[in-house]
Structure formats: structure tokens, C-alpha cells
Design a protein around this motif. Structure first.
Motif, PDB file in Angstrom:
ATOM      1  N   MET A 140       0.840  -1.196   0.000  1.00  0.00           N
ATOM      2  CA  MET A 140       0.000   0.000   0.000  1.00  0.00           C
ATOM      3  C   MET A 140       0.873   1.243   0.000  1.00  0.00           C
ATOM      4  O   MET A 140       1.910   1.310   0.661  1.00  0.00           O
ATOM      5  CB  MET A 140      -0.905   0.011   1.230  1.00  0.00           C
ATOM      6  CG  MET A 140      -1.974  -1.075   1.211  1.00  0.00           C
ATOM      7  SD  MET A 140      -3.258  -0.747  -0.022  1.00  0.00           S
ATOM      8  CE  MET A 140      -4.039   0.675   0.698  1.00  0.00           C
ATOM      9  N   ASP A 141       0.436   2.262  -0.740  1.00  0.00           N
ATOM     10  CA  ASP A 141       1.161   3.531  -0.807  1.00  0.00           C
ATOM     11  C   ASP A 141       0.609   4.539   0.181  1.00  0.00           C
ATOM     12  O   ASP A 141       0.894   5.731   0.093  1.00  0.00           O
ATOM     13  CB  ASP A 141       1.088   4.096  -2.225  1.00  0.00           C
ATOM     14  CG  ASP A 141       1.824   3.218  -3.224  1.00  0.00           C
ATOM     15  OD1 ASP A 141       2.875   2.671  -2.846  1.00  0.00           O
ATOM     16  OD2 ASP A 141       1.337   3.079  -4.367  1.00  0.00           O
ATOM     17  N   ILE A 142      -0.209   4.064   1.124  1.00  0.00           N
ATOM     18  CA  ILE A 142      -0.758   4.912   2.180  1.00  0.00           C
ATOM     19  C   ILE A 142      -0.602   4.194   3.500  1.00  0.00           C
ATOM     20  O   ILE A 142      -0.340   2.986   3.552  1.00  0.00           O
ATOM     21  CB  ILE A 142      -2.251   5.223   1.947  1.00  0.00           C
ATOM     22  CG1 ILE A 142      -3.058   3.920   1.961  1.00  0.00           C
ATOM     23  CG2 ILE A 142      -2.464   5.976   0.648  1.00  0.00           C
ATOM     24  CD1 ILE A 142      -4.540   4.108   2.068  1.00  0.00           C
ATOM     25  N   GLU A 143      -0.762   4.935   4.584  1.00  0.00           N
ATOM     26  CA  GLU A 143      -0.799   4.316   5.899  1.00  0.00           C
ATOM     27  C   GLU A 143      -1.808   5.046   6.761  1.00  0.00           C
ATOM     28  O   GLU A 143      -2.077   6.239   6.558  1.00  0.00           O
ATOM     29  CB  GLU A 143       0.579   4.337   6.560  1.00  0.00           C
ATOM     30  CG  GLU A 143       1.137   5.719   6.835  1.00  0.00           C
ATOM     31  CD  GLU A 143       2.489   5.657   7.522  1.00  0.00           C
ATOM     32  OE1 GLU A 143       2.835   4.580   8.036  1.00  0.00           O
ATOM     33  OE2 GLU A 143       3.196   6.690   7.556  1.00  0.00           O
ATOM     34  N   ILE A 144      -2.383   4.312   7.704  1.00  0.00           N
ATOM     35  CA  ILE A 144      -3.334   4.890   8.645  1.00  0.00           C
ATOM     36  C   ILE A 144      -2.632   5.021   9.987  1.00  0.00           C
ATOM     37  O   ILE A 144      -2.094   4.051  10.509  1.00  0.00           O
ATOM     38  CB  ILE A 144      -4.594   4.014   8.771  1.00  0.00           C
ATOM     39  CG1 ILE A 144      -5.299   3.924   7.410  1.00  0.00           C
ATOM     40  CG2 ILE A 144      -5.546   4.580   9.816  1.00  0.00           C
ATOM     41  CD1 ILE A 144      -6.462   2.946   7.403  1.00  0.00           C
ATOM     42  N   ARG A 145      -2.598   6.239  10.509  1.00  0.00           N
ATOM     43  CA  ARG A 145      -1.961   6.452  11.803  1.00  0.00           C
ATOM     44  C   ARG A 145      -2.702   7.542  12.573  1.00  0.00           C
ATOM     45  O   ARG A 145      -3.532   8.272  12.024  1.00  0.00           O
ATOM     46  CB  ARG A 145      -0.487   6.811  11.632  1.00  0.00           C
ATOM     47  CG  ARG A 145      -0.195   8.122  10.922  1.00  0.00           C
ATOM     48  CD  ARG A 145       1.302   8.413  10.990  1.00  0.00           C
ATOM     49  NE  ARG A 145       1.645   9.757  10.544  1.00  0.00           N
ATOM     50  CZ  ARG A 145       2.201  10.034   9.390  1.00  0.00           C
ATOM     51  NH1 ARG A 145       2.470   9.055   8.537  1.00  0.00           N
ATOM     52  NH2 ARG A 145       2.498  11.292   9.087  1.00  0.00           N
ATOM     53  N   THR A 146      -2.403   7.631  13.851  1.00  0.00           N
ATOM     54  CA  THR A 146      -3.042   8.610  14.717  1.00  0.00           C
ATOM     55  C   THR A 146      -2.597  10.022  14.343  1.00  0.00           C
ATOM     56  O   THR A 146      -1.404  10.273  14.148  1.00  0.00           O
ATOM     57  CB  THR A 146      -2.714   8.334  16.187  1.00  0.00           C
ATOM     58  OG1 THR A 146      -3.190   7.031  16.534  1.00  0.00           O
ATOM     59  CG2 THR A 146      -3.375   9.366  17.094  1.00  0.00           C
ATOM     60  N   VAL A 147      -3.568  10.929  14.244  1.00  0.00           N
ATOM     61  CA  VAL A 147      -3.275  12.333  13.948  1.00  0.00           C
ATOM     62  C   VAL A 147      -3.095  13.099  15.257  1.00  0.00           C
ATOM     63  O   VAL A 147      -2.044  13.654  15.537  1.00  0.00           O
ATOM     64  CB  VAL A 147      -4.408  12.969  13.115  1.00  0.00           C
ATOM     65  CG1 VAL A 147      -4.079  14.414  12.784  1.00  0.00           C
ATOM     66  CG2 VAL A 147      -4.641  12.174  11.840  1.00  0.00           C
ATOM     67  N   ASN A 148      -4.167  13.134  16.054  1.00  0.00           N
ATOM     68  CA  ASN A 148      -4.138  13.768  17.372  1.00  0.00           C
ATOM     69  C   ASN A 148      -5.353  13.294  18.149  1.00  0.00           C
ATOM     70  O   ASN A 148      -6.142  12.475  17.661  1.00  0.00           O
ATOM     71  CB  ASN A 148      -4.102  15.302  17.261  1.00  0.00           C
ATOM     72  CG  ASN A 148      -5.236  15.849  16.400  1.00  0.00           C
ATOM     73  OD1 ASN A 148      -6.379  15.416  16.521  1.00  0.00           O
ATOM     74  ND2 ASN A 148      -4.910  16.793  15.518  1.00  0.00           N
ATOM     75  N   ASN A 149      -5.517  13.808  19.367  1.00  0.00           N
ATOM     76  CA  ASN A 149      -6.620  13.357  20.215  1.00  0.00           C
ATOM     77  C   ASN A 149      -7.978  13.800  19.696  1.00  0.00           C
ATOM     78  O   ASN A 149      -9.001  13.216  20.038  1.00  0.00           O
ATOM     79  CB  ASN A 149      -6.420  13.879  21.638  1.00  0.00           C
ATOM     80  CG  ASN A 149      -5.239  13.236  22.330  1.00  0.00           C
ATOM     81  OD1 ASN A 149      -4.867  12.112  21.999  1.00  0.00           O
ATOM     82  ND2 ASN A 149      -4.643  13.944  23.280  1.00  0.00           N
ATOM     83  N   ILE A 150      -8.001  14.867  18.888  1.00  0.00           N
ATOM     84  CA  ILE A 150      -9.272  15.378  18.366  1.00  0.00           C
ATOM     85  C   ILE A 150      -9.703  14.600  17.122  1.00  0.00           C
ATOM     86  O   ILE A 150     -10.811  14.091  17.029  1.00  0.00           O
ATOM     87  CB  ILE A 150      -9.151  16.885  18.046  1.00  0.00           C
ATOM     88  CG1 ILE A 150      -8.848  17.667  19.320  1.00  0.00           C
ATOM     89  CG2 ILE A 150     -10.437  17.392  17.391  1.00  0.00           C
ATOM     90  CD1 ILE A 150      -8.607  19.144  19.093  1.00  0.00           C
ATOM     91  N   LYS A 151      -8.783  14.492  16.166  1.00  0.00           N
ATOM     92  CA  LYS A 151      -9.111  13.807  14.917  1.00  0.00           C
ATOM     93  C   LYS A 151      -9.072  12.290  15.033  1.00  0.00           C
ATOM     94  O   LYS A 151      -9.751  11.598  14.287  1.00  0.00           O
ATOM     95  CB  LYS A 151      -8.128  14.244  13.825  1.00  0.00           C
ATOM     96  CG  LYS A 151      -8.390  15.615  13.227  1.00  0.00           C
ATOM     97  CD  LYS A 151      -7.478  15.823  12.027  1.00  0.00           C
ATOM     98  CE  LYS A 151      -7.785  17.108  11.292  1.00  0.00           C
ATOM     99  NZ  LYS A 151      -6.929  17.252  10.096  1.00  0.00           N
ATOM    100  N   GLY A 152      -8.253  11.780  15.932  1.00  0.00           N
ATOM    101  CA  GLY A 152      -8.067  10.336  15.976  1.00  0.00           C
ATOM    102  C   GLY A 152      -7.147   9.892  14.852  1.00  0.00           C
ATOM    103  O   GLY A 152      -6.069  10.453  14.667  1.00  0.00           O
ATOM    104  N   ARG A 153      -7.601   8.928  14.066  1.00  0.00           N
ATOM    105  CA  ARG A 153      -6.769   8.402  12.989  1.00  0.00           C
ATOM    106  C   ARG A 153      -6.950   9.189  11.702  1.00  0.00           C
ATOM    107  O   ARG A 153      -7.935   9.904  11.522  1.00  0.00           O
ATOM    108  CB  ARG A 153      -7.100   6.929  12.731  1.00  0.00           C
ATOM    109  CG  ARG A 153      -6.856   6.028  13.935  1.00  0.00           C
ATOM    110  CD  ARG A 153      -7.055   4.582  13.592  1.00  0.00           C
ATOM    111  NE  ARG A 153      -8.358   4.336  12.989  1.00  0.00           N
ATOM    112  CZ  ARG A 153      -8.686   3.206  12.367  1.00  0.00           C
ATOM    113  NH1 ARG A 153      -7.805   2.235  12.259  1.00  0.00           N
ATOM    114  NH2 ARG A 153      -9.888   3.045  11.848  1.00  0.00           N
ATOM    115  N   GLY A 154      -5.985   9.029  10.813  1.00  0.00           N
ATOM    116  CA  GLY A 154      -6.064   9.645   9.502  1.00  0.00           C
ATOM    117  C   GLY A 154      -5.287   8.827   8.487  1.00  0.00           C
ATOM    118  O   GLY A 154      -4.558   7.895   8.843  1.00  0.00           O
TER     119      GLY A 154
END
Length: 383
Positions: A1-15
Motif C-alpha cells: 500500500m502507498d498509504i498508511e493509517i496512523r493517529t493524527v491527534n486526540n481530536i481527529k483520531g486516525r487519519g
């Protein structure tokens, strides 16, 4: 995959983040939905689609004749129609149609074995029919969702090779409190949501088996499922006519013939709009694991589209995206994106329960908290 899902911050959560550069116009990724379902009224109005992937089952000419109410209409260049009617098959037990034997097999193995009516008679006595009719009486066009995706979701969990893991995959879509779920369901069902919630819930209990999904078939679990489809459901649209238009417009025609085709297409859309209004597509809703992880921005750098004229989603870059950059989409339609910051925040809070902090909103932080002119006009018309 050319993308990854990771935590952004406490407000947004994942991105979702890019692992490489994506030039504008690039397909960032494609994915098939976890589950997909045609809108209830869309099906009632004879929009024929594959029961599984929503691919059109009408030819472009049949589609155009129906939408213009003109049985004499003949489309030129019939070779540009992408519908293969010779591949259409139907369930021998209940008669629902599929665009191919592959889709029928996938559907049966994923959820249809559990939900098949096992009879071709439709007398509105089956609990699934009653659930569909009850939903239609609470959710008139223009449609944004359908409760009928929930039985498919539950059956998908039950028929999975690893039901516990599939259940966890579904639960990852929801991380809200009970009060937040209630607020979203209120928005989805309207002022009489408490009565409608109980009615729909009781019919659902009769319509689907309970084994393996008991925690989702409590009243709180059902409310959470409704909130889930309300916030994570992605609209799907397919059209035999639009595919014909795209393909015929790409033909290497002489200038005079090209102009004649352009005039024909303009007239065709005028006639369809006059007869059918904005309801031109086969429409439904789907849940996508990757796309649902993408956060909102009022200046999105990508958008979901359907390049294959079925429920397979393609996320396409709207601008150049650099490696490491967050990939964002808009939860708002194009018209609402141009409304005031105050109006955008109001819509996002009502439907998704968050305050946007994207670059556009941050740049407008000092704008007055007033409703946009378009919204004021809408409110005046409703009074």
C-alpha cells in the motif's frame, strides 16, 4: 500500500497519510466496500442495479428511454454502452438480479445465504420487506441512506470465516458515546426518532438471525449501527447513460459529427432533467474501511469517485500530495463547501459531531459567526 493509517491527534483520531508523492489526478487507492446496498426508494422507482455491486442492469438506451419517458429514443453509437445484459443472472430462490455470476457468488457467500427470501413472491409479509417499507415512510427522497444496509452488515459478520474478527472490523467504525449516537440518530430519523427507532428495531429483530451479533441487537447496539451508517456511509452512484456519454465523447469523430453528438447529449440531459429531475443515477450507500479513515477538510486534497461504474471506490488526488502529507476528503457536498465558516461548522457538528480545524477554517477564524446567504435563503423558503 502507498498509504498508511496512523493517529493524527486526540481530536481527529486516525487519519490516512501518503507514503509517496501523488500527482494531481492520480488514483491514490481503490477498495471494494465491506458492504453496499441500493437506496430503498431508488429501487422502488425501477432503477435496476446489481443486487451486490450496484452496476447498472439497464442498457444506456433503456436507461435514457426511462429517464426521458420516451420509448422511441435511440442512442447513436450503441457500442459505447457498457452494460452486458448477457451476463445478468438471478438468484434461483428469490429472483434478485446480479450483473454477473461472480457477483452472485460473492453475495451468496458473504451475506445473501442468510438474507435470501427463498421465494420469488413479494407480499410485504417478510420482515425484511416490512423493515424496508417502514424505513421508506421515515426517509423520503432525496435519499442519503437506507436501513437495509444493516441486515447485510449483520449477515456479513455471521457468514464471515472469522465472525469475531469481522465484528471487530465493524466496531472500529464507531467510537462514540451513547448520547452522541442518540444525537446522530435524531438527525437521521427526525423529530419522531424515538418512536421510529423502536419500530425499526422491533422489525429488525424479526428480520435477521441473532447468533454472533447479540451485542449489536440491543436497542443501544441498534442505535449505534444507525449512527454508524449515518456518519460513515458513503454514497454510491452508477449510470448506464453516463458511461455511454463518456465513451461516446471519446470517439475519434469528424468535427461535424462530434458537434452533432454534443448537441444530442445536451438535449438528452435537458430531457432527462425535465422528466426525472436530479434523480438520474442508480444510488446507494456503502461502508469502506480505508475511505472511512480519511478525515474531513474544507479544502480537501482528494475525492472519492466510481471509475468502474459499480461500488468499487477510487480515491483520486485533487492536487499534488507529498509523501507524509495527510490525505483528506470533504464530508460536505460542493455547495456546502462554499458556505460560510459558521454554516460549515453547523452542518459538520449536526451530522458528524466535530468542529473543523482545517486550513480554510483556521484562516477564517476571525470571520463573523453568521449564516451564509444560501442558508438564510433556504430558511426563509421553509418558513
Amino acid at each position: 500500500m502507498d498509504i498508511e493509517i496512523r493517529t493524527v491527534n486526540n481530536i481527529k483520531g486516525r487519519g490516512v497519510f501518503a507514503k509517496k508523492n501523488f500527482p494531481s489526478g492520480t488514483v491514490i487507492f481503490e477498495e471494494d466496500p465491506l458492504v453496499c446496498c441500493q437506496f430503498s426508494w431508488n429501487a422502488s422507482y425501477m432503477y435496476r442495479t446489481c443486487h451486490h455491486c450496484l452496476r447498472p442492469l439497464e442498457t444506456a438506451q433503456e436507461n435514457a428511454q426511462r429517464l426521458t419517458a420516451n420509448e422511441e429514443l435511440i442512442l447513436p453509437y450503441p457500442e459505447c454502452c457498457s452494460t452486458d445484459k448477457s451476463a445478468i443472472v438471478s438468484c434461483i430462490l428469490c429472483g434478485v438480479e446480479y450483473c454477473s455470476s461472480d457477483c452472485m457468488t460473492i453475495a451468496f457467500n458473504r451475506y445473501h445465504r442468510t438474507l435470501c427470501f427463498k421465494t420469488k413472491e413479494r407480499n410485504n409479509l417478510h420482515p425484511l420487506e416490512q423493515l424496508n417499507e417502514a424505513w421508506k415512510q421515515t426517509h423520503y427522497p432525496p435519499e442519503t441512506n437506507t436501513i437495509m444496509i444493516i441486515p447485510r452488515l449483520l449477515a456479513t459478520i455471521q457468514q464471515a470465516d472469522n465472525p469475531d474478527q469481522m465484528l471487530q472490523n465493524v466496531l472500529q467504525f464507531s467510537h462514540r458515546t451513547i448520547n452522541e449516537d442518540a444525537q446522530l440518530v435524531h438527525k437521521l430519523l427526525g423529530d419522531k426518532f424515538s418512536e421510529q427507532l423502536v419500530l425499526l428495531y422491533n422489525i429488525l429483530l424479526q428480520a435477521v438471525p441473532h447468533k454472533g451479533v447479540e451485542q449489536l441487537l440491543t436497542i443501544e447496539g441498534f442505535q449505534s449501527l444507525l449512527a454508524l451508517i449515518g456518519t460513515n456511509g458513503q454514497g454510491v452512484g452508477t449510470s448506464a447513460v453516463s458511461q455511454w456519454v463518456t465513451r461516446s465523447s471519446e470517439l475519434p469523430l469528424p468535427d461535424a459529427e462530434k458537434q452533432q453528438l454534443d448537441n444530442f447529449i445536451d438535449k438528452l440531459y435537458e430531457d432527462m432533467d425535465r422528466v426525472s429531475g436530479n434523480f438520474l443515477n442508480n444510488e446507494g450507500v456503502a461502508l469502506f474501511s480505508l475511505q472511512s479513515s480519511a478525515n474531513h477538510s474544507c479544502v480537501p486534497n482528494s475525492e472519492p469517485t466510481y471509475l468502474h461504474n459499480n461500488s468499487r471506490l477510487s480515491l483520486v488526488a485533487l492536487k499534488d500530495i507529498a509523501a507524509g502529507e495527510e490525505i483528506t476528503i470533504s464530508y460536505l457536498d460542493e455547495c456546502n463547501l462554499f458556505r460560510s465558516r459558521h454554516s460549515r461548522h453547523k452542518i459538520l457538528m449536526e451530522n458528524y459531531l466535530f468542529i473543523c480545524q482545517c486550513p480554510k477554517c483556521e484562516s477564517q477564524v476571525n470571520d463573523p459567526d453568521v449564516t451564509s446567504n444560501e442558508e438564510e435563503d433556504d430558511e426563509e423558503m421553509s418558513e
